[in-house]
Design a protein around this motif. Structure first.
Motif, PDB file in Angstrom:
ATOM      1  N   ILE A  12       0.716  -1.302   0.181  1.00 23.65           N
ATOM      2  CA  ILE A  12      -0.124   0.063   0.114  1.00 23.65           C
ATOM      3  C   ILE A  12       0.753   1.214   0.130  1.00 23.65           C
ATOM      4  O   ILE A  12       0.652   2.079  -0.611  1.00 23.65           O
ATOM      5  CB  ILE A  12      -0.892  -0.059   1.235  1.00 23.65           C
ATOM      6  N   PRO A  71       1.642  -0.739   8.805  1.00 25.23           N
ATOM      7  CA  PRO A  71       2.461  -2.150   9.152  1.00 25.23           C
ATOM      8  C   PRO A  71       1.462  -3.250   9.731  1.00 25.23           C
ATOM      9  O   PRO A  71       0.626  -3.175  10.824  1.00 25.23           O
ATOM     10  CB  PRO A  71       3.479  -1.926   9.928  1.00 25.23           C
ATOM     11  N   ALA A  72       1.600  -4.527   9.327  1.00 34.30           N
ATOM     12  CA  ALA A  72       0.908  -5.695   9.937  1.00 34.30           C
ATOM     13  C   ALA A  72       1.572  -6.885   9.288  1.00 34.30           C
ATOM     14  O   ALA A  72       1.801  -7.030   8.167  1.00 34.30           O
ATOM     15  CB  ALA A  72      -0.443  -5.550   9.815  1.00 34.30           C
ATOM     16  N   HIS A  74      -0.048 -10.398   7.725  1.00 37.56           N
ATOM     17  CA  HIS A  74      -1.566 -10.578   7.314  1.00 37.56           C
ATOM     18  C   HIS A  74      -1.517 -11.957   6.778  1.00 37.56           C
ATOM     19  O   HIS A  74      -0.573 -12.761   6.947  1.00 37.56           O
ATOM     20  CB  HIS A  74      -1.864  -9.369   6.581  1.00 37.56           C
ATOM     21  N   HIS A 152     -10.503  -6.142   0.852  1.00 43.44           N
ATOM     22  CA  HIS A 152     -10.187  -7.558   0.591  1.00 43.44           C
ATOM     23  C   HIS A 152      -8.685  -7.905   0.038  1.00 43.44           C
ATOM     24  O   HIS A 152      -7.882  -6.921   0.299  1.00 43.44           O
ATOM     25  CB  HIS A 152     -11.124  -7.790  -0.559  1.00 43.44           C
TER      26      HIS A 152
HETATM   27  N1  LIG Z   1      -2.080  -7.168   1.414  1.00 44.10           N
HETATM   28  C1  LIG Z   1      -3.430  -7.530   1.213  1.00 44.10           C
HETATM   29  O1  LIG Z   1      -4.050  -8.048   0.413  1.00 44.10           O
HETATM   30  C2  LIG Z   1      -4.209  -6.952   2.417  1.00 44.10           C
HETATM   31  C3  LIG Z   1      -5.471  -7.196   2.784  1.00 44.10           C
HETATM   32  C4  LIG Z   1      -6.205  -6.740   3.793  1.00 44.10           C
HETATM   33  C5  LIG Z   1      -5.753  -5.732   4.531  1.00 44.10           C
HETATM   34  N2  LIG Z   1      -4.483  -5.506   4.503  1.00 44.10           N
HETATM   35  C6  LIG Z   1      -3.811  -4.851   5.462  1.00 44.10           C
HETATM   36  O2  LIG Z   1      -3.157  -3.659   4.922  1.00 44.10           O
HETATM   37  C7  LIG Z   1      -1.998  -3.306   5.554  1.00 44.10           C
HETATM   38  C8  LIG Z   1      -0.614  -3.206   4.401  1.00 44.10           C
HETATM   39  O3  LIG Z   1      -0.678  -4.201   3.660  1.00 44.10           O
HETATM   40  P1  LIG Z   1       0.326  -4.701   2.678  1.00 44.10           P
HETATM   41  O4  LIG Z   1       0.016  -5.877   1.873  1.00 44.10           O
HETATM   42  O5  LIG Z   1       0.353  -3.302   1.968  1.00 44.10           O
HETATM   43  O6  LIG Z   1       1.645  -4.791   3.496  1.00 44.10           O
HETATM   44  P2  LIG Z   1       3.086  -5.480   3.078  1.00 44.10           P
HETATM   45  O7  LIG Z   1       3.264  -7.027   3.787  1.00 44.10           O
HETATM   46  O8  LIG Z   1       3.438  -5.256   1.749  1.00 44.10           O
HETATM   47  O9  LIG Z   1       4.239  -4.492   4.150  1.00 44.10           O
HETATM   48  C9  LIG Z   1       4.224  -4.468   5.442  1.00 44.10           C
HETATM   49  C10 LIG Z   1       5.150  -3.361   6.052  1.00 44.10           C
HETATM   50  O10 LIG Z   1       5.395  -3.405   7.479  1.00 44.10           O
HETATM   51  C11 LIG Z   1       6.691  -3.079   7.725  1.00 44.10           C
HETATM   52  N3  LIG Z   1       7.023  -3.791   8.916  1.00 44.10           N
HETATM   53  C12 LIG Z   1       7.079  -5.007   9.344  1.00 44.10           C
HETATM   54  N4  LIG Z   1       7.574  -5.084  10.623  1.00 44.10           N
HETATM   55  C13 LIG Z   1       7.858  -3.872  11.065  1.00 44.10           C
HETATM   56  C14 LIG Z   1       8.019  -3.255  12.159  1.00 44.10           C
HETATM   57  N5  LIG Z   1       8.583  -4.102  13.369  1.00 44.10           N
HETATM   58  N6  LIG Z   1       8.314  -2.095  12.334  1.00 44.10           N
HETATM   59  C15 LIG Z   1       8.113  -1.235  11.245  1.00 44.10           C
HETATM   60  N7  LIG Z   1       7.593  -1.608  10.058  1.00 44.10           N
HETATM   61  C16 LIG Z   1       7.400  -2.967  10.060  1.00 44.10           C
HETATM   62  C17 LIG Z   1       7.315  -3.847   6.598  1.00 44.10           C
HETATM   63  O11 LIG Z   1       8.688  -3.551   6.218  1.00 44.10           O
HETATM   64  C18 LIG Z   1       6.596  -3.571   5.212  1.00 44.10           C
HETATM   65  O12 LIG Z   1       6.995  -2.254   4.812  1.00 44.10           O
HETATM   66  C19 LIG Z   1      -1.581  -4.246   6.539  1.00 44.10           C
HETATM   67  O13 LIG Z   1      -1.949  -3.738   7.909  1.00 44.10           O
HETATM   68  C20 LIG Z   1      -2.621  -5.370   6.263  1.00 44.10           C
HETATM   69  O14 LIG Z   1      -3.101  -6.097   7.417  1.00 44.10           O
HETATM   70  C21 LIG Z   1      -3.714  -5.974   3.556  1.00 44.10           C
END
Ligand SMILES: NC(=O)c1ccc[n+]([C@@H]2O[C@H](COP(=O)([O-])OP(=O)(O)OC[C@H]3O[C@@H](n4cnc5c(N)ncnc54)[C@H](O)[C@@H]3O)[C@@H](O)[C@H]2O)c1
Length: 295
Positions: A12, A71-72, A74, A152
């Motif tokens: 994101i 961050p999370a 997931h 989603h």
């Molecule tokens: N990817 C999906 O399909 C999806 C769907 C629903 C919700 N989400 C939510 O959207 C958000 C972003 O998802 P995404 O897929 O873009 O994430 P991603 O997995 O691409 O990136 C996660 C980021 O968190 C950072 N991170 C990890 N541990 C960390 C720490 N200890 N301190 C600081 N930063 C840290 C990582 O370096 C990374 O940049 C999350 O909260 C996720 O739960 C994602």
């Protein structure tokens, strides 16, 4: 606005940073690892920080108007990360970031939740439940207005355009551009100052595909998916057969909440995918085979 983006190099983050820059916002970025060398990040302030540790973002939050918290661990981490890992990043990490923001006087928050919120006691869903409660805690006790965005699945689809991108739009998937529209609309919604004396608002919005069919339209899908799909999307049968797209499972109907509150209007669904596929197909099957996830 001046916006603090945590998890800036996430999927994101990579997309939304470019959009927020283009909209004229001033950004402060943070992540665990250094930012990748990509043009949207060039020249922006960056604070490297492990959000689980409990400190490190207080300075970065100073002077910010809004926190975008990303961050999370997931869905795709579920098999390799423990319950404790999920708790530390998704719950503890969120708590400390919100605390840093509130002590710096930040009163606007966009929080990335998930459709997994509905899996209340799942390893991942539970942490998003608690995450949303942390938003509400900070609203009630510290006047932090927030939008919680529940997307989603938009994880990268690699080279699997037909099933992992296309067919996913019948099930639990959302197009990434739509999801980014939702995050951007959330930021826009919070931008105007609250009228004096107004209660800080809490908005929950589903970042899901548009609803283009009903339960009734899906009747008989299990018996003959191609026929049912043809009734909803005329002309689909031939493409689905030729490209062996798996639509055997009955699709889900989504009834997203919150879209009107923030002006979110998703545009991509299985029908728009079929139109795009038809256009590519007219150029030849190689054009379809060459499709790659752009993020
Ligand atoms: N990817 C999906 O399909 C999806 C769907 C629903 C919700 N989400 C939510 O959207 C958000 C972003 O998802 P995404 O897929 O873009 O994430 P991603 O997995 O691409 O990136 C996660 C980021 O968190 C950072 N991170 C990890 N541990 C960390 C720490 N200890 N301190 C600081 N930063 C840290 C990582 O370096 C990374 O940049 C999350 O909260 C996720 O739960 C994602």
């Amino acid at each position: 606005m001046r916006i603090l983006v945590t998890g800036a190099s996430s999927n994101i983050g990579k997309g939304i940073v470019a959009r927020l820059r283009a909209a004229g916002h001033s950004l402060v970025l943070s992540d665990l690892d250094p930012l990748p060398d990509e043009p949207q990040f060039a020249g922006l302030e960056f604070v490297q920080c492990d959000i689980q540790v409990g400190f490190g973002l207080e300075g970065a939050a100073q002077g910010c108007d809004l926190l975008l918290h990303l961050p999370a661990w997931h869905g795709m981490h579920s098999r390799v990360k423990t319950e404790a890992d999920f708790w530390r990043l998704n719950v503890d990490g969120t708590f400390w970031v919100l605390q840093a923001a509130r002590s710096a006087g930040v009163r606007r928050l966009v929080f990335l939740s998930s459709q997994t919120w509905h899996d209340h006691y799942g390893k991942y869903g539970f942490t998003k439940r608690v995450g949303e409660e942390l938003c509400e805690y900070h609203r009630r006790n510290h006047g932090m207005r927030y939008v919680s965005v529940r997307p989603h699945d938009f994880t990268p689809w690699g080279a699997d355009y037909l099933n992992r991108y296309g067919a996913r739009l019948l099930y639990g998937g959302v197009d990434r551009e739509d999801m980014l529209d939702c995050v951007q609309a959330s930021v826009r919604h919070l931008e105007p100052d609250l009228p004096a004396g107004a209660e800080p608002e809490a908005v929950v919005v589903d970042a899901v595909r548009p609803d283009v069919f009903t339960e009734e339209a899906l009747e008989g899908w299990e018996d003959d998916p191609l026929a049912a799909c043809e009734r909803i999307f005329p002309g689909s049968r031939e493409l689905l057969e030729r490209y062996a797209i798996d639509i055997s499972r009955r699709p889900s109907v989504v009834h997203g909440i919150g879209a009107e509150a923030i002006g979110y209007a998703p545009r991509r669904h299985f029908g728009t995918f079929l139109e795009e596929l038809r256009t590519l197909d007219a150029k030849g099957e190689q054009a379809v085979a060459a499709m790659r996830c752009p993020y």
